[in-house]
Design an enzyme around this catalytic site. Structure first.
Site, short mmCIF file in Angstrom:
data_model
loop_
_atom_site.label_atom_id
_atom_site.label_comp_id
_atom_site.label_asym_id
_atom_site.label_seq_id
_atom_site.Cartn_x
_atom_site.Cartn_y
_atom_site.Cartn_z
N HIS A 1 0.82 -1.21 0.00
CA HIS A 1 0.00 0.00 0.00
C HIS A 1 0.85 1.26 0.00
O HIS A 1 0.35 2.33 -0.31
CB HIS A 1 -1.00 0.00 1.17
CG HIS A 1 -0.44 0.35 2.51
ND1 HIS A 1 0.02 -0.59 3.42
CD2 HIS A 1 -0.31 1.55 3.14
CE1 HIS A 1 0.42 0.02 4.53
NE2 HIS A 1 0.24 1.31 4.38
N ASP B 1 -0.18 -7.38 1.46
CA ASP B 1 0.35 -6.02 1.59
C ASP B 1 1.86 -6.04 1.79
O ASP B 1 2.39 -5.67 2.84
CB ASP B 1 -0.35 -5.31 2.76
CG ASP B 1 -0.10 -3.81 2.76
OD1 ASP B 1 0.54 -3.30 1.81
OD2 ASP B 1 -0.54 -3.15 3.72
N SER C 1 4.59 2.72 7.87
CA SER C 1 4.22 1.66 6.93
C SER C 1 5.42 1.19 6.11
O SER C 1 6.22 1.99 5.63
CB SER C 1 3.15 2.17 5.97
OG SER C 1 1.90 2.22 6.57
#
Length: 262
Positions: free
Chosen positions: A80, A118, A211
Site C-alpha cells: 500500500h 500487503d 508503513s
C-alpha cells in the site's frame, strides 16, 4: 495529492471464545513528505547506525514510508506504500530523515507488488554495505513455521509520535513483543496466517508514516515483519499492531529476488 488511506481487508466477525473488544483495522497511512516530522509512538531515538537496514521512501505522489534493505539490490516494503507512484527516492543510512548518507531515485518499473498481500519489493541500484548502510537477514526456511510467539522484536521508522501529531525527523525505534494470532484475533476477528501481530502497551506502537518498515527480532536479528496496520481506534489505543509475516512470503521473495536461506 492523492489521499492514500485504505482499510485492510480483515474479517471482524466474532472469534470463538474471545473476550477482547472487536476493533476495525486500518492500514497505517503513508505520510505526505511536507508534513513528515514524526516517529513511532512512545519509542526512543535510534543512535546512529542502530538500524542500518532501515530506509526512508519518499514517493513521487508525495507520501512517505519505510522499508528494509534485504540485499545489495533489494528493499522490502508494504504494497500500500507503493500505490500508483511513478517513482521513489530511497534514503539510505538516515538517522535524521532528510540527511541520508546517500539517496537513489528508482522508477516504478522496479516495483514488484504482491497480488494479494500487503508486501512489495523495490529493486535498487547496487549499494555497498558498511556500518551505516547494511542489510537485515530474512528468516531461514528452517524457521518458516516459527510463529515467534512471545519473542521480542524492534520496529523502527519515522512515523507519527501520537495520533494526529504534527509529524521530529529523527529515526525512532520501539521494542515490542510478538503475540500469537489467536490473541490478535481477539481484537480483530480471524487474522490470516500471513499476519503477525505485536502487543502495544503504554502507547508504544507503530503509527502513520511507519508503513513498510521493519520488525526485527532481538534474538538473531532476523526480519520477521513488514509494518502494515493498526486499529482505527488509534496508534495509542492498546490494540495490537499488524505486520506482514515475512516467513509466509519467503517463496515469493525468493522467486523474485533469488534470496533464500536454508
Amino acid at each position: 495529492m492523492k489521499a492514500f488511506i485504505a482499510i485492510l481487508a480483515l474479517a471482524v466477525a466474532s472469534a470463538s471464545g474471545a473476550t477482547m473488544p472487536r476493533l476495525a483495522t486500518e492500514k497505517l497511512t503513508p505520510v505526505h513528505t511536507k508534513d513528515m516530522q514524526g516517529r513511532i509512538t512512545n519509542g526512543y531515538p535510534a543512535e546512529e547506525g542502530k538500524a542500518p537496514y532501515t530506509v526512508g521512501l519518499g514517493f513521487s505522489g508525495g507520501w512517505w514510508c519505510g522499508g528494509s534493505i534485504i540485499a545489495h539490490d533489494w528493499v522490502l516494503t508494504a504494497e500500500h506504500c507503493i500505490g500508483d507512484a511513478d517513482s521513489v527516492t530511497v534514503y539510505f543510512g538516515a538517522t535524521w530523515r532528510t540527511n541520508a548518507q546517500f539517496t537513489h531515485w528508482v522508477g516504478n518499473g522496479n516495483f514488484i507488488k504482491h497480488s494479494s498481500a500487503d508486501i512489495a519489493l523495490i529493486r535498487i541500484p547496487h549499494v555497498d554495505f558498511w556500518h551505516m548502510v547494511n542489510k537485515v537477514e530474512l528468516p531461514s526456511y528452517n524457521d518458516r513455521y516459527n510463529d515467534y510467539n512471545e519473542w521480542w522484536a524492534v520496529a523502527c521508522g519515522w512515523g507519527g509520535t501520537y495520533d494526529g501529531s504534527p509529524l521530529p525527523d529523527y529515526l525512532q525505534c520501539v521494542d515490542l513483543q510478538i503475540i500469537h494470532n489467536s490473541e490478535c484475533s481477539g481484537y480483530y476477528g480471524s487474522v490470516g496466517d500471513n499476519i503477525l501481530c505485536v502487543r502495544t502497551p503504554d502507547g508504544k506502537s507503530t503509527c502513520g508514516g511507519d508503513s513498510g518498515g521493519p520488525l526485527v527480532t532481538h534474538d538473531g536479528t532476523k526480519l520477521v515483519g513488514v509494518t502494515n496496520f493498526g486499529s482505527v481506534a488509534g496508534c495509542q489505543s492498546g490494540a495490537p499492531a499488524g505486520f506482514q509475516r515475512v516467513t509466509y512470503h519467503l517463496d515469493w521473495i525468493r522467486d523474485h529476488t533469488g534470496i533464500a536461506y536454508y
